[in-house]
Write a protein that holds these residues in place. Structure first.
Motif, PDB file in Angstrom:
ATOM      1  N   GLY A 187      -1.796   1.179  -7.816  1.00 50.11           N
ATOM      2  CA  GLY A 187      -2.737   0.497  -8.686  1.00 50.11           C
ATOM      3  C   GLY A 187      -2.355  -0.967  -8.797  1.00 50.11           C
ATOM      4  O   GLY A 187      -1.722  -1.537  -7.917  1.00 50.11           O
ATOM      5  N   VAL A 188      -2.728  -1.585  -9.903  1.00 49.72           N
ATOM      6  CA  VAL A 188      -2.382  -2.980 -10.138  1.00 49.72           C
ATOM      7  C   VAL A 188      -1.009  -3.031 -10.799  1.00 49.72           C
ATOM      8  O   VAL A 188      -0.757  -2.345 -11.794  1.00 49.72           O
ATOM      9  CB  VAL A 188      -3.442  -3.653 -11.032  1.00 49.72           C
ATOM     10  CG1 VAL A 188      -3.041  -5.089 -11.338  1.00 49.72           C
ATOM     11  CG2 VAL A 188      -4.804  -3.596 -10.365  1.00 49.72           C
ATOM     12  N   LEU A 189      -0.103  -3.825 -10.237  1.00 48.81           N
ATOM     13  CA  LEU A 189       1.234  -3.939 -10.815  1.00 48.81           C
ATOM     14  C   LEU A 189       1.161  -4.577 -12.198  1.00 48.81           C
ATOM     15  O   LEU A 189       0.294  -5.402 -12.480  1.00 48.81           O
ATOM     16  CB  LEU A 189       2.133  -4.754  -9.890  1.00 48.81           C
ATOM     17  CG  LEU A 189       2.382  -4.142  -8.501  1.00 48.81           C
ATOM     18  CD1 LEU A 189       3.296  -5.049  -7.680  1.00 48.81           C
ATOM     19  CD2 LEU A 189       2.967  -2.744  -8.593  1.00 48.81           C
ATOM     20  N   LYS A 190       2.095  -4.202 -13.063  1.00 46.23           N
ATOM     21  CA  LYS A 190       2.036  -4.593 -14.467  1.00 46.23           C
ATOM     22  C   LYS A 190       2.385  -6.049 -14.710  1.00 46.23           C
ATOM     23  O   LYS A 190       2.019  -6.615 -15.739  1.00 46.23           O
ATOM     24  CB  LYS A 190       2.957  -3.680 -15.282  1.00 46.23           C
ATOM     25  CG  LYS A 190       2.502  -2.231 -15.277  1.00 46.23           C
ATOM     26  CD  LYS A 190       3.491  -1.324 -15.997  1.00 46.23           C
ATOM     27  CE  LYS A 190       3.021   0.122 -15.945  1.00 46.23           C
ATOM     28  NZ  LYS A 190       4.003   1.052 -16.561  1.00 46.23           N
ATOM     29  N   GLY A 191       3.151  -6.652 -13.813  1.00 49.52           N
ATOM     30  CA  GLY A 191       3.462  -8.064 -13.958  1.00 49.52           C
ATOM     31  C   GLY A 191       4.708  -8.359 -14.783  1.00 49.52           C
ATOM     32  O   GLY A 191       5.043  -9.526 -15.001  1.00 49.52           O
ATOM     33  N   ARG A 195       9.181  -9.002 -11.326  1.00 47.86           N
ATOM     34  CA  ARG A 195       8.849  -9.705 -10.069  1.00 47.86           C
ATOM     35  C   ARG A 195       9.564  -8.970  -8.936  1.00 47.86           C
ATOM     36  O   ARG A 195      10.780  -8.984  -8.828  1.00 47.86           O
ATOM     37  CB  ARG A 195       9.294 -11.170 -10.141  1.00 47.86           C
ATOM     38  CG  ARG A 195       8.595 -11.962 -11.233  1.00 47.86           C
ATOM     39  CD  ARG A 195       9.121 -13.377 -11.299  1.00 47.86           C
ATOM     40  NE  ARG A 195       8.632 -14.192 -10.205  1.00 47.86           N
ATOM     41  CZ  ARG A 195       9.155 -15.368  -9.856  1.00 47.86           C
ATOM     42  NH1 ARG A 195      10.207 -15.847 -10.514  1.00 47.86           N
ATOM     43  NH2 ARG A 195       8.640 -16.058  -8.862  1.00 47.86           N
ATOM     44  N   HIS A 196       8.783  -8.319  -8.095  1.00 54.88           N
ATOM     45  CA  HIS A 196       9.317  -7.445  -7.058  1.00 54.88           C
ATOM     46  C   HIS A 196       9.560  -8.204  -5.755  1.00 54.88           C
ATOM     47  O   HIS A 196       8.807  -9.111  -5.388  1.00 54.88           O
ATOM     48  CB  HIS A 196       8.345  -6.302  -6.784  1.00 54.88           C
ATOM     49  CG  HIS A 196       8.061  -5.437  -7.958  1.00 54.88           C
ATOM     50  ND1 HIS A 196       8.912  -4.430  -8.365  1.00 54.88           N
ATOM     51  CD2 HIS A 196       7.019  -5.426  -8.839  1.00 54.88           C
ATOM     52  CE1 HIS A 196       8.411  -3.823  -9.435  1.00 54.88           C
ATOM     53  NE2 HIS A 196       7.257  -4.412  -9.740  1.00 54.88           N
ATOM     54  N   SER A 197      10.595  -7.773  -5.042  1.00 57.37           N
ATOM     55  CA  SER A 197      10.897  -8.320  -3.724  1.00 57.37           C
ATOM     56  C   SER A 197      11.503  -7.200  -2.883  1.00 57.37           C
ATOM     57  O   SER A 197      11.771  -6.104  -3.384  1.00 57.37           O
ATOM     58  CB  SER A 197      11.884  -9.496  -3.851  1.00 57.37           C
ATOM     59  OG  SER A 197      12.220 -10.022  -2.590  1.00 57.37           O
ATOM     60  N   VAL A 198      11.708  -7.464  -1.603  1.00 58.88           N
ATOM     61  CA  VAL A 198      12.384  -6.508  -0.717  1.00 58.88           C
ATOM     62  C   VAL A 198      13.291  -7.291   0.226  1.00 58.88           C
ATOM     63  O   VAL A 198      12.950  -8.402   0.645  1.00 58.88           O
ATOM     64  CB  VAL A 198      11.363  -5.665   0.080  1.00 58.88           C
ATOM     65  CG1 VAL A 198      10.484  -6.551   0.955  1.00 58.88           C
ATOM     66  CG2 VAL A 198      12.072  -4.606   0.927  1.00 58.88           C
ATOM     67  N   SER A 199      14.448  -6.731   0.534  1.00 54.96           N
ATOM     68  CA  SER A 199      15.380  -7.402   1.440  1.00 54.96           C
ATOM     69  C   SER A 199      14.929  -7.236   2.885  1.00 54.96           C
ATOM     70  O   SER A 199      14.589  -6.125   3.326  1.00 54.96           O
ATOM     71  CB  SER A 199      16.789  -6.834   1.268  1.00 54.96           C
ATOM     72  OG  SER A 199      17.340  -7.260   0.051  1.00 54.96           O
ATOM     73  N   GLN A 252       5.858   4.257   2.632  1.00 56.98           N
ATOM     74  CA  GLN A 252       5.737   5.067   1.423  1.00 56.98           C
ATOM     75  C   GLN A 252       6.993   4.947   0.551  1.00 56.98           C
ATOM     76  O   GLN A 252       6.899   4.909  -0.681  1.00 56.98           O
ATOM     77  CB  GLN A 252       5.484   6.528   1.792  1.00 56.98           C
ATOM     78  CG  GLN A 252       4.086   6.792   2.328  1.00 56.98           C
ATOM     79  CD  GLN A 252       3.884   8.256   2.668  1.00 56.98           C
ATOM     80  OE1 GLN A 252       4.712   8.885   3.306  1.00 56.98           O
ATOM     81  NE2 GLN A 252       2.768   8.814   2.220  1.00 56.98           N
ATOM     82  N   SER A 253       8.168   4.910   1.199  1.00 53.46           N
ATOM     83  CA  SER A 253       9.411   4.764   0.438  1.00 53.46           C
ATOM     84  C   SER A 253       9.424   3.467  -0.346  1.00 53.46           C
ATOM     85  O   SER A 253       9.856   3.427  -1.508  1.00 53.46           O
ATOM     86  CB  SER A 253      10.622   4.813   1.387  1.00 53.46           C
ATOM     87  OG  SER A 253      10.819   6.109   1.898  1.00 53.46           O
ATOM     88  N   VAL A 269       8.800   0.489  -5.566  1.00 53.33           N
ATOM     89  CA  VAL A 269       8.110  -0.492  -6.405  1.00 53.33           C
ATOM     90  C   VAL A 269       7.496   0.193  -7.613  1.00 53.33           C
ATOM     91  O   VAL A 269       7.587  -0.304  -8.749  1.00 53.33           O
ATOM     92  CB  VAL A 269       7.036  -1.245  -5.591  1.00 53.33           C
ATOM     93  CG1 VAL A 269       6.179  -2.125  -6.492  1.00 53.33           C
ATOM     94  CG2 VAL A 269       7.689  -2.089  -4.489  1.00 53.33           C
ATOM     95  N   ARG A 270       6.891   1.347  -7.401  1.00 49.19           N
ATOM     96  CA  ARG A 270       6.279   2.086  -8.510  1.00 49.19           C
ATOM     97  C   ARG A 270       7.332   2.484  -9.557  1.00 49.19           C
ATOM     98  O   ARG A 270       7.095   2.366 -10.754  1.00 49.19           O
ATOM     99  CB  ARG A 270       5.573   3.326  -7.965  1.00 49.19           C
ATOM    100  CG  ARG A 270       4.853   4.144  -9.035  1.00 49.19           C
ATOM    101  CD  ARG A 270       3.953   5.201  -8.413  1.00 49.19           C
ATOM    102  NE  ARG A 270       4.693   6.129  -7.581  1.00 49.19           N
ATOM    103  CZ  ARG A 270       4.590   6.203  -6.244  1.00 49.19           C
ATOM    104  NH1 ARG A 270       3.803   5.378  -5.588  1.00 49.19           N
ATOM    105  NH2 ARG A 270       5.286   7.091  -5.565  1.00 49.19           N
ATOM    106  N   ILE A 271       8.502   2.942  -9.115  1.00 50.25           N
ATOM    107  CA  ILE A 271       9.574   3.337 -10.033  1.00 50.25           C
ATOM    108  C   ILE A 271      10.017   2.175 -10.896  1.00 50.25           C
ATOM    109  O   ILE A 271      10.285   2.332 -12.103  1.00 50.25           O
ATOM    110  CB  ILE A 271      10.768   3.911  -9.224  1.00 50.25           C
ATOM    111  CG1 ILE A 271      10.419   5.286  -8.655  1.00 50.25           C
ATOM    112  CG2 ILE A 271      12.023   3.992 -10.091  1.00 50.25           C
ATOM    113  CD1 ILE A 271      11.414   5.797  -7.633  1.00 50.25           C
ATOM    114  N   CYS A 272      10.073   0.987 -10.316  1.00 49.97           N
ATOM    115  CA  CYS A 272      10.601  -0.190 -11.018  1.00 49.97           C
ATOM    116  C   CYS A 272       9.531  -1.019 -11.718  1.00 49.97           C
ATOM    117  O   CYS A 272       9.861  -1.991 -12.406  1.00 49.97           O
ATOM    118  CB  CYS A 272      11.352  -1.074 -10.032  1.00 49.97           C
ATOM    119  SG  CYS A 272      12.879  -0.332  -9.397  1.00 49.97           S
TER     120      CYS A 272
END
Length: 282
Positions: free
Chosen positions: A24-28, A31-35, A271-272, A277-280
């Motif tokens: 869905g829409v992230l809550k804001g 601030r998400h990132s990935v290595s 998916q992982s 992202v969803r968990i955090c």
């Protein structure tokens, strides 16, 4: 995110579509990132398209040679690298200072000119050195580049790594050592990259450490313990609770996923990442 999400490569199927749409829409609040290195099977272009399909807009551990790709996609370089020599030859050892000072002074300008903020650094290994000597050595070296960082608005972030499983003999393997370094340098442009995976292995007590010491932590990394894989129910950390603690302290930096995905397909690895992202996203 459809079967052709990455152009002619068509790397991701409808399985990944479901993973991203379920966010869905992230809550804001986070601030998400990935290595970058954890999704090294993808080109940087492909990774940019993937993260944007998940509502994420930043990638960690990308150097100047790849910044044009990020800019093309409108993706932030949330933790810049490339100034360090390696993980073992760092600021604790004076013999490396001349090289490090030269490289970091140059790199600080590159980071600032590109419009970025964070630049990673490392303590390096102990090699038999006591902790107090290493602290003073690091202070002496870092003080020679901090004025430039302060002038250019760049934040140096020293990563805390575990010395038990992954990085034997690494000096900054406890949060207390890094916090003492921050206190001695006394600069808003020097922080710690608090790697939750590494610090769980070395000392645990993650949420209390974050709440008590968040003024020294400028960036966060995730991964499951044990194994450094997905941050789901297969491992011991409660990342939803940890993310809530980070949210509640008013943190405005990045929380970057740095787990090594176990899924065998590109769709599964997408998916992982969506699941993490969803968990955090609290």
């Amino acid at each position: 995110m459809g079967a052709s999400v990455l152009g002619s490569g068509a790397l991701f199927s409808t399985a990944a579509t479901g993973a991203s749409s379920s966010l869905g829409v992230l809550k804001g609040n986070i601030r998400h990132s990935v290595s970058r290195w954890t999704y090294g099977d993808l080109s940087l272009d492909e990774l940019c398209v993937l993260i944007k399909s998940l509502g994420v807009n930043a990638i960690d551990l990308v150097g100047p040679e790849d910044w044009p790709v990020l800019k093309k996609h409108g993706v932030d370089s949330s933790m810049c690298n490339g100034a360090e020599l390696n993980l073992v030859d760092g600021w604790s050892e004076p013999k490396f200072h001349p090289q490090l000072i030269e490289r970091y002074l140059t790199h600080i300008d590159l980071v600032a000119d590109a419009g970025y903020k964070n630049l990673i650094c490392f303590s390096g290994n102990a090699r038999g050195m006591d902790r107090e000597t290493a602290l003073q050595n690091a202070v002496n070296g870092l003080k020679q580049i901090l004025p430039k960082a302060e002038a250019r608005g760049v934040v140096l972030q020293m990563e805390l790594l575990n010395s038990k499983v992954d990085h034997s003999d690494y000096m900054a393997d406890k949060s207390a050592w890094g916090i003492e370094l921050c206190q001695r340098l006394n600069s808003p442009n020097f922080k710690l990259l608090y790697d939750i995976y590494h610090m769980q292995i070395m000392e645990g007590d993650i949420i209390r450490s974050i709440k008590d010491n968040h003024q020294y932590f400028g960036h966060y990394h995730t991964a499951g313990v044990p194994g450094r894989h997905e941050i789901d129910e297969s491992q011991e950390l409660n990342y939803t609770a940890i993310a809530k603690a980070i949210r509640d302290i008013g943190f405005t930096g990045y929380l970057a996923q740095e787990f090594v995905p176990t899924q065998k397909t590109k769709e599964g690895r997408a998916q992982s990442l969506a699941q993490a992202v969803r968990i955090c996203d609290v």
